[in-house]
Design a protein around this motif. Structure first.
Motif, PDB file in Angstrom:
ATOM      1  N   LEU A  57       0.869  -1.169   0.000  1.00 27.08           N
ATOM      2  CA  LEU A  57       0.000   0.000   0.000  1.00 27.08           C
ATOM      3  C   LEU A  57       0.905   1.218   0.000  1.00 27.08           C
ATOM      4  N   ASP A  58       1.134   1.762  -1.182  1.00 25.25           N
ATOM      5  CA  ASP A  58       1.965   2.953  -1.332  1.00 25.25           C
ATOM      6  C   ASP A  58       1.090   4.166  -1.053  1.00 25.25           C
ATOM      7  N   PRO A  59       1.344   4.887   0.065  1.00 31.78           N
ATOM      8  CA  PRO A  59       0.442   5.948   0.510  1.00 31.78           C
ATOM      9  C   PRO A  59       0.594   7.256  -0.255  1.00 31.78           C
ATOM     10  N   ALA A  60       0.210   7.225  -1.513  1.00 33.14           N
ATOM     11  CA  ALA A  60       0.241   8.421  -2.350  1.00 33.14           C
ATOM     12  C   ALA A  60      -0.596   8.156  -3.593  1.00 33.14           C
ATOM     13  N   GLU A  61      -1.161   9.223  -4.150  1.00 39.35           N
ATOM     14  CA  GLU A  61      -1.903   9.066  -5.400  1.00 39.35           C
ATOM     15  C   GLU A  61      -0.976   8.467  -6.449  1.00 39.35           C
ATOM     16  N   GLY A  62      -1.448   7.425  -7.137  1.00 40.53           N
ATOM     17  CA  GLY A  62      -0.646   6.719  -8.122  1.00 40.53           C
ATOM     18  C   GLY A  62       0.098   5.533  -7.547  1.00 40.53           C
ATOM     19  N   GLY A  63       0.049   5.371  -6.217  1.00 39.28           N
ATOM     20  CA  GLY A  63       0.735   4.259  -5.568  1.00 39.28           C
ATOM     21  C   GLY A  63       0.086   2.920  -5.875  1.00 39.28           C
ATOM     22  N   SER A  64       0.844   1.875  -5.673  1.00 37.40           N
ATOM     23  CA  SER A  64       0.361   0.512  -5.902  1.00 37.40           C
ATOM     24  C   SER A  64      -0.296  -0.060  -4.653  1.00 37.40           C
ATOM     25  N   ALA A  87      -6.867   8.349  -5.212  1.00 31.17           N
ATOM     26  CA  ALA A  87      -7.020   9.599  -4.469  1.00 31.17           C
ATOM     27  C   ALA A  87      -6.475   9.365  -3.070  1.00 31.17           C
ATOM     28  N   PHE A  88      -5.670  10.313  -2.608  1.00 30.25           N
ATOM     29  CA  PHE A  88      -5.058  10.197  -1.282  1.00 30.25           C
ATOM     30  C   PHE A  88      -4.926  11.595  -0.712  1.00 30.25           C
ATOM     31  N   ASP A  89      -5.821  11.926   0.219  1.00 32.48           N
ATOM     32  CA  ASP A  89      -5.833  13.244   0.835  1.00 32.48           C
ATOM     33  C   ASP A  89      -6.007  13.076   2.344  1.00 32.48           C
ATOM     34  N   PRO A  90      -4.894  12.806   3.056  1.00 31.13           N
ATOM     35  CA  PRO A  90      -4.972  12.573   4.502  1.00 31.13           C
ATOM     36  C   PRO A  90      -5.511  13.794   5.231  1.00 31.13           C
ATOM     37  N   LEU A  94      -9.465   8.440   0.884  1.00 29.21           N
ATOM     38  CA  LEU A  94      -8.656   7.360   0.316  1.00 29.21           C
ATOM     39  C   LEU A  94      -9.519   6.667  -0.725  1.00 29.21           C
ATOM     40  N   GLN A  95      -9.020   6.603  -1.947  1.00 32.87           N
ATOM     41  CA  GLN A  95      -9.741   5.926  -3.024  1.00 32.87           C
ATOM     42  C   GLN A  95      -8.776   4.975  -3.712  1.00 32.87           C
ATOM     43  N   LEU A  96      -9.237   3.745  -3.892  1.00 33.36           N
ATOM     44  CA  LEU A  96      -8.430   2.703  -4.505  1.00 33.36           C
ATOM     45  C   LEU A  96      -9.194   2.128  -5.690  1.00 33.36           C
ATOM     46  N   ASP A  97      -8.531   1.967  -6.808  1.00 36.43           N
ATOM     47  CA  ASP A  97      -9.115   1.226  -7.925  1.00 36.43           C
ATOM     48  C   ASP A  97      -8.550  -0.178  -7.843  1.00 36.43           C
ATOM     49  N   LEU A  98      -9.424  -1.149  -7.533  1.00 33.71           N
ATOM     50  CA  LEU A  98      -8.996  -2.508  -7.245  1.00 33.71           C
ATOM     51  C   LEU A  98      -9.655  -3.507  -8.169  1.00 33.71           C
ATOM     52  N   ASP A  99      -8.869  -4.411  -8.666  1.00 37.37           N
ATOM     53  CA  ASP A  99      -9.395  -5.560  -9.393  1.00 37.37           C
ATOM     54  C   ASP A  99      -9.382  -6.714  -8.402  1.00 37.37           C
ATOM     55  N   PRO A 100     -10.512  -7.257  -8.001  1.00 34.13           N
ATOM     56  CA  PRO A 100     -11.829  -7.247  -8.618  1.00 34.13           C
ATOM     57  C   PRO A 100     -12.866  -6.371  -7.917  1.00 34.13           C
ATOM     58  N   GLU A 107     -14.448   8.255   2.525  1.00 40.58           N
ATOM     59  CA  GLU A 107     -14.409   9.691   2.806  1.00 40.58           C
ATOM     60  C   GLU A 107     -14.743   9.898   4.278  1.00 40.58           C
ATOM     61  N   LEU A 108     -13.866  10.591   4.988  1.00 37.06           N
ATOM     62  CA  LEU A 108     -14.033  10.823   6.416  1.00 37.06           C
ATOM     63  C   LEU A 108     -14.337  12.293   6.675  1.00 37.06           C
ATOM     64  N   THR A 109     -15.275  12.530   7.589  1.00 37.31           N
ATOM     65  CA  THR A 109     -15.638  13.884   7.994  1.00 37.31           C
ATOM     66  C   THR A 109     -15.704  13.928   9.512  1.00 37.31           C
ATOM     67  N   ASP A 110     -15.134  14.972  10.091  1.00 36.46           N
ATOM     68  CA  ASP A 110     -15.181  15.167  11.542  1.00 36.46           C
ATOM     69  C   ASP A 110     -16.603  15.504  11.969  1.00 36.46           C
ATOM     70  N   GLU A 111     -17.065  14.808  12.981  1.00 35.60           N
ATOM     71  CA  GLU A 111     -18.387  15.081  13.562  1.00 35.60           C
ATOM     72  C   GLU A 111     -18.225  15.377  15.052  1.00 35.60           C
TER      73      GLU A 111
END
Length: 178
Positions: A57-64, A87-90, A94-100, A107-111
């Motif tokens: 898990l490479d913690p950056a946009e474009g990571g594997s 997408a990676f915006d700490p 966090l968005q991952l395109d995963l096969d399958p 998406e996290l929001t402070d409450e």
């Protein structure tokens, strides 16, 4: 298509994204700060407590990404999902395109000390076996709550018949797929 709300356990729904895609969606609240939830999503050593072993898990946009599920699928196979961090915006996205598993988005929001999580997994429409997909993500989000409380899933003792199957059957009934 979405799951009726008559059963409060069934908080997942299936929604149309566009003509070619649908998503399973969940909205959860966790009584933990966003920073704690973010660590569970983005730290490989913590992912195994509730989701899968993060072999990469490479913690950056474009990571594997390479995730190896520690339970088995309904046919008894180990699932390995490979893909890219899209997408990676700490500490909020966090968005991952995963096969399958498609495009998986957290998406996290402070409450006010707690965290709202909007989760979706987008797949080509129509989603094959939506009750199966809903039950799987439902459980993993429940397991995330357990991990945030200091627990972890005992994957060696994990039992599909008692953990997953009742939820799959309930979602199938709610979706009219009995």
């Amino acid at each position: 298509m979405s799951a009726p709300s008559s059963d409060p356990r069934l908080d997942g729904s299936v929604v149309a994204i566009d003509a070619g895609h649908q998503a399973v969606c969940f909205y959860r609240h966790y009584p933990h700060p966003v920073a704690e939830v973010w660590l569970q999503l983005s730290r490989p050593s913590l992912l195994r407590h509730w989701l899968a072993a993060a072999d990469r898990l490479d913690p950056a946009e474009g990571g594997s990404v390479v995730l190896r599920w520690l339970n088995t699928d309904p046919e008894g196979r180990t699932v390995i999902a490979t893909g890219t961090v899209t997408a990676f915006d700490p500490p909020s996205l966090l968005q991952l395109d995963l096969d399958p598993h498609g495009r998986v988005r957290f998406e996290l929001t402070d409450e006010g000390g707690g965290t709202a999580l909007a989760f979706s997994a987008s797949l080509p429409a129509p989603i094959d076996e939506p009750a199966q997909v809903l039950a799987g993500w439902h459980l993993h989000l429940d397991y995330l709550a357990q991990a945030l409380a200091g627990g972890e899933v005992d994957w060696q003792a994990w039992d599909q018949a008692t953990e997953w199957e009742p939820l799959r059957a309930a979602y199938a009934e709610a979706l009219g797929a009995g």
